[in-house]
Design a protein around this motif. Structure first.
Motif, PDB file in Angstrom:
ATOM      1  N   LYS A   1       0.948  -1.083  -0.049  1.00  0.00           N
ATOM      2  CA  LYS A   1       0.008  -0.145   0.021  1.00  0.00           C
ATOM      3  C   LYS A   1       0.879   1.082   0.048  1.00  0.00           C
TER       4      LYS A   1
ATOM      5  N   THR B   1      -1.825  -0.249  -4.907  1.00  0.00           N
ATOM      6  CA  THR B   1      -3.288  -0.318  -4.363  1.00  0.00           C
ATOM      7  C   THR B   1      -4.172   0.926  -4.362  1.00  0.00           C
TER       8      THR B   1
ATOM      9  N   TYR C   1      -7.569   1.114  -3.327  1.00  0.00           N
ATOM     10  CA  TYR C   1      -8.492   1.003  -2.295  1.00  0.00           C
ATOM     11  C   TYR C   1      -8.224  -0.331  -1.770  1.00  0.00           C
ATOM     12  N   ASN C   2      -8.212  -0.487  -0.602  1.00  0.00           N
ATOM     13  CA  ASN C   2      -8.380  -1.575   0.238  1.00  0.00           C
ATOM     14  C   ASN C   2      -9.232  -1.564   1.553  1.00  0.00           C
ATOM     15  N   ASP C   3      -9.945  -2.446   1.781  1.00  0.00           N
ATOM     16  CA  ASP C   3     -10.684  -2.624   3.341  1.00  0.00           C
ATOM     17  C   ASP C   3      -9.698  -2.662   4.230  1.00  0.00           C
ATOM     18  N   SER C   4      -9.844  -1.908   5.496  1.00  0.00           N
ATOM     19  CA  SER C   4      -8.933  -1.753   6.385  1.00  0.00           C
ATOM     20  C   SER C   4      -8.725  -3.029   7.126  1.00  0.00           C
ATOM     21  N   SER C   5      -9.607  -3.931   6.924  1.00  0.00           N
ATOM     22  CA  SER C   5      -9.406  -5.317   7.661  1.00  0.00           C
ATOM     23  C   SER C   5      -8.198  -6.023   6.884  1.00  0.00           C
ATOM     24  N   LEU C   6      -7.684  -5.583   5.857  1.00  0.00           N
ATOM     25  CA  LEU C   6      -6.896  -6.271   5.242  1.00  0.00           C
ATOM     26  C   LEU C   6      -5.581  -5.955   5.599  1.00  0.00           C
ATOM     27  N   ASP C   7      -5.292  -4.731   6.125  1.00  0.00           N
ATOM     28  CA  ASP C   7      -4.140  -4.038   6.454  1.00  0.00           C
ATOM     29  C   ASP C   7      -3.375  -4.895   7.476  1.00  0.00           C
TER      30      ASP C   7
END
Length: 192
Positions: free
Chosen positions: A164, A170, A172-178
């Motif tokens: 990221k 990247t 966009y990504n859902d924060s749960s993937l971080d």
């Protein structure tokens, strides 16, 4: 990990990454035989890591940054010393110009020109040294990050981890993937 797809516009790079990803998924479908797209996406566990955050928030990253900053300050002070010497020579020439003979004045001007050219060359050399040092330090840190990310990804059963950030692909990504916090935590454990 940065994907390098040649000299294309940002939109072209994104499209190429999407096409590559789609081709990889199609390949997985072919290899998997009877597998459906929904079963592949359900099992394709993804993670995202912010390398800049890891650099800024780990002791190893702070140490790498500090080392690089120290090196850059050292090189900057060398440039400033040379610059002061060049300025002193120029001031001396201006002060003494009226009392110097034409030949002496010409010699001093030539000497000042040579020193100015040498100064420019030295600035170029020092800038190259800084760039090489930056590449060396950041590449060594990146290797450490990749090892820790791989360890965390394996522990979590992830198949792909995407970088990221501004240099990453990247959008966009859902924060749960971080995974960044977990990677930072793992760095702390390995340092002990």
């Amino acid at each position: 990990m940065k994907l390098n797809v040649g000299n294309r516009s940002g939109r072209g790079k994104q499209m190429n990454v999407l096409v590559s990803w789609a081709a990889a998924m199609a390949g997985l479908l072919l290899v998997g035989g009877c597998a459906t797209a929904s079963s592949i996406t359900a099992s394709a566990r993804l993670g995202v890591v912010d390398s800049q955050k890891v650099l800024n928030e780990t002791d190893a990253g702070k140490k790498a940054t500090g080392s690089l900053n120290s090196f850059m300050k050292n090189r900057q002070s060398l440039i400033e010393l040379e610059e002061k010497e060049l300025k002193r020579m120029e001031d001396d020439l201006i002060k003494q110009a009226s009392v110097l003979s034409a030949n002496a004045k010409k010699d001093r001007e030539e000497q000042l020109r040579r020193r100015a050219m040498e100064f420019q060359q030295k600035v170029g050399e020092l800038n190259r040294e800084v760039q090489e040092k930056q590449k060396e330090v950041l590449e060594a840190f990146r290797e450490k990050v990749e090892k820790v990310v791989a360890k965390v990804a394996q522990q979590m059963g992830l198949l792909v981890v995407i970088e990221k950030g501004r240099a990453g692909s990247t959008v966009y990504n859902d924060s749960s993937l971080d995974l960044s916090a977990r990677v930072i935590e793992e760095f702390g454990k390995e340092a002990q």
